[in-house]
Write a protein that holds these residues in place. Sequence first.
Motif, PDB file in Angstrom:
ATOM      1  N   ASP A  35      -6.719  37.197   2.749  1.00 22.68           N
ATOM      2  CA  ASP A  35      -5.782  38.082   3.439  1.00 22.68           C
ATOM      3  C   ASP A  35      -5.693  39.463   2.788  1.00 22.68           C
ATOM      4  O   ASP A  35      -4.655  40.111   2.844  1.00 22.68           O
ATOM      5  N   TYR A  36      -6.788  39.912   2.176  1.00 22.73           N
ATOM      6  CA  TYR A  36      -6.797  41.211   1.484  1.00 22.73           C
ATOM      7  C   TYR A  36      -6.398  42.352   2.406  1.00 22.73           C
ATOM      8  O   TYR A  36      -5.873  43.387   1.969  1.00 22.73           O
ATOM      9  N   HIS A  37      -6.651  42.210   3.719  1.00 23.85           N
ATOM     10  CA  HIS A  37      -6.409  43.283   4.680  1.00 23.85           C
ATOM     11  C   HIS A  37      -4.957  43.322   5.160  1.00 23.85           C
ATOM     12  O   HIS A  37      -4.576  44.218   5.922  1.00 23.85           O
ATOM     13  N   LYS A  38      -4.137  42.357   4.709  1.00 26.37           N
ATOM     14  CA  LYS A  38      -2.743  42.293   5.119  1.00 26.37           C
ATOM     15  C   LYS A  38      -1.831  42.776   3.991  1.00 26.37           C
ATOM     16  O   LYS A  38      -2.234  42.852   2.838  1.00 26.37           O
ATOM     17  N   GLU A  39      -0.584  43.087   4.362  1.00 23.63           N
ATOM     18  CA  GLU A  39       0.411  43.412   3.341  1.00 23.63           C
ATOM     19  C   GLU A  39       0.747  42.129   2.578  1.00 23.63           C
ATOM     20  O   GLU A  39       1.082  41.109   3.192  1.00 23.63           O
ATOM     21  N   ILE A  40       0.626  42.162   1.276  1.00 25.47           N
ATOM     22  CA  ILE A  40       0.860  40.963   0.466  1.00 25.47           C
ATOM     23  C   ILE A  40       2.055  41.192  -0.460  1.00 25.47           C
ATOM     24  O   ILE A  40       2.099  42.177  -1.205  1.00 25.47           O
ATOM     25  N   ARG A  41       3.034  40.280  -0.390  1.00 25.32           N
ATOM     26  CA  ARG A  41       4.218  40.356  -1.234  1.00 25.32           C
ATOM     27  C   ARG A  41       3.995  39.540  -2.504  1.00 25.32           C
ATOM     28  O   ARG A  41       3.573  38.388  -2.450  1.00 25.32           O
ATOM     29  N   ILE A  42       4.301  40.146  -3.650  1.00 25.26           N
ATOM     30  CA  ILE A  42       4.124  39.462  -4.934  1.00 25.26           C
ATOM     31  C   ILE A  42       5.005  38.212  -5.001  1.00 25.26           C
ATOM     32  O   ILE A  42       4.613  37.190  -5.571  1.00 25.26           O
ATOM     33  N   GLU A  43       6.192  38.286  -4.377  1.00 20.32           N
ATOM     34  CA  GLU A  43       7.090  37.138  -4.366  1.00 20.32           C
ATOM     35  C   GLU A  43       6.431  35.930  -3.696  1.00 20.32           C
ATOM     36  O   GLU A  43       6.572  34.789  -4.157  1.00 20.32           O
ATOM     37  N   LEU A  55       3.681  28.847  -7.980  1.00 19.56           N
ATOM     38  CA  LEU A  55       4.811  28.201  -8.663  1.00 19.56           C
ATOM     39  C   LEU A  55       5.122  28.914  -9.982  1.00 19.56           C
ATOM     40  O   LEU A  55       5.383  28.298 -11.016  1.00 19.56           O
ATOM     41  N   LEU A  56       5.073  30.248  -9.922  1.00 22.26           N
ATOM     42  CA  LEU A  56       5.341  31.081 -11.096  1.00 22.26           C
ATOM     43  C   LEU A  56       6.325  32.177 -10.718  1.00 22.26           C
ATOM     44  O   LEU A  56       6.382  32.601  -9.560  1.00 22.26           O
ATOM     45  N   SER A  57       7.080  32.647 -11.700  1.00 23.56           N
ATOM     46  CA  SER A  57       7.917  33.820 -11.448  1.00 23.56           C
ATOM     47  C   SER A  57       7.015  35.027 -11.251  1.00 23.56           C
ATOM     48  O   SER A  57       5.872  35.039 -11.713  1.00 23.56           O
ATOM     49  N   THR A  58       7.513  36.046 -10.580  1.00 19.75           N
ATOM     50  CA  THR A  58       6.682  37.230 -10.328  1.00 19.75           C
ATOM     51  C   THR A  58       6.251  37.891 -11.638  1.00 19.75           C
ATOM     52  O   THR A  58       5.120  38.357 -11.763  1.00 19.75           O
ATOM     53  N   ARG A  59       7.149  37.911 -12.606  1.00 16.67           N
ATOM     54  CA  ARG A  59       6.823  38.532 -13.899  1.00 16.67           C
ATOM     55  C   ARG A  59       5.708  37.754 -14.608  1.00 16.67           C
ATOM     56  O   ARG A  59       4.758  38.350 -15.129  1.00 16.67           O
ATOM     57  N   THR A  60       5.805  36.418 -14.603  1.00 14.68           N
ATOM     58  CA  THR A  60       4.777  35.586 -15.237  1.00 14.68           C
ATOM     59  C   THR A  60       3.453  35.708 -14.502  1.00 14.68           C
ATOM     60  O   THR A  60       2.390  35.818 -15.122  1.00 14.68           O
ATOM     61  N   PHE A  98      -2.050  37.326 -14.376  1.00 12.45           N
ATOM     62  CA  PHE A  98      -3.091  37.898 -13.511  1.00 12.45           C
ATOM     63  C   PHE A  98      -3.777  39.077 -14.194  1.00 12.45           C
ATOM     64  O   PHE A  98      -5.017  39.173 -14.192  1.00 12.45           O
ATOM     65  N   LYS A  99      -2.982  39.957 -14.795  1.00 12.78           N
ATOM     66  CA  LYS A  99      -3.546  41.127 -15.490  1.00 12.78           C
ATOM     67  C   LYS A  99      -4.396  40.682 -16.678  1.00 12.78           C
ATOM     68  O   LYS A  99      -5.483  41.239 -16.921  1.00 12.78           O
ATOM     69  N   LYS A 100      -3.928  39.677 -17.402  1.00  8.05           N
ATOM     70  CA  LYS A 100      -4.672  39.171 -18.559  1.00  8.05           C
ATOM     71  C   LYS A 100      -6.019  38.583 -18.137  1.00  8.05           C
ATOM     72  O   LYS A 100      -7.038  38.785 -18.797  1.00  8.05           O
ATOM     73  N   GLU A 101      -6.032  37.852 -17.015  1.00 10.21           N
ATOM     74  CA  GLU A 101      -7.230  37.154 -16.570  1.00 10.21           C
ATOM     75  C   GLU A 101      -8.249  38.070 -15.887  1.00 10.21           C
ATOM     76  O   GLU A 101      -9.455  37.874 -16.016  1.00 10.21           O
TER      77      GLU A 101
END
Length: 260
Positions: free
Chosen positions: A169-177, A184-189, A194-197
């Motif tokens: 769904d890269y072409h759609k608006e994606i909500r981090i929430e 099953l993770l908090s948005t901060r986690t 994701f940035k680390k990986e």
Amino acid sequence: MNANNSIEVDELHKPYFVWFEENWIHDDVLHQHQKGQLVYVESGFQYITIEEKIYLLPQNHAVWIPPNTIHKTNSHSEKINLMIMFAEVDRKNSFYHEVNVFSVPPVLKEMIKYVEKWSKLLSKDADETIFLRALFNELPHFVEHSLKLHICLPKDKRLTKVIEHLHHDYHKEIRIEDLGETALLSTRTLERIFKKETGLTLSKYQQMLRIIKSLELLSAGNLTISETAYEVGYKSVQAYTRSFQAVMQFRPTDFVKNIK
């Protein structure tokens, strides 16, 4: 790398080997060669997975794959013409230890076309050796402005469904929430892992996916720049052009001119 017929490249007793195929057929299996490998896309477009990173090779682009590097090829192009050159290289030169994806300049393109005459030649040939030695000697100079156009595949299994969602769904608006709920993770986690990986934020990763997909569509030649922009999720051509230029360092119009 296998095509319509199998050749064991590492068993050939020659420093270089040229392999040209019209309508290359891929086996999509991870493998490696003792020789380094230059892959040039004459027509079509090619995806290559190299050590858990996905690279895109549009038409008139090439990639240098270092010796003993684990990789596999796969393509969404209906027809793809590839020129592949295997080479024993100077292992002291740091250039040959790095993956490089780059637009092929006219001089190198003509040199690559010339070596087609030695395609699948199994025996040693003095002229082939001299010519290809010159080509690979100059290769570092040809790729001085190479692109780092790739996306990393995360190893953390918690991100598996997130990556699947982003790629689909890269072409759609994606909500981090929503992605956080998927993993099953908090948005901060989620953002931290994701940035680390991947080395990218979620929004940058989606941007890269959109630009890479747009390169694929532009290479196919069926859509205009404007149609491509909307197809990959941008709301205006201007927004797409800004995003494209930020990633590629040149405009979509420059890319289209280069592949013709």
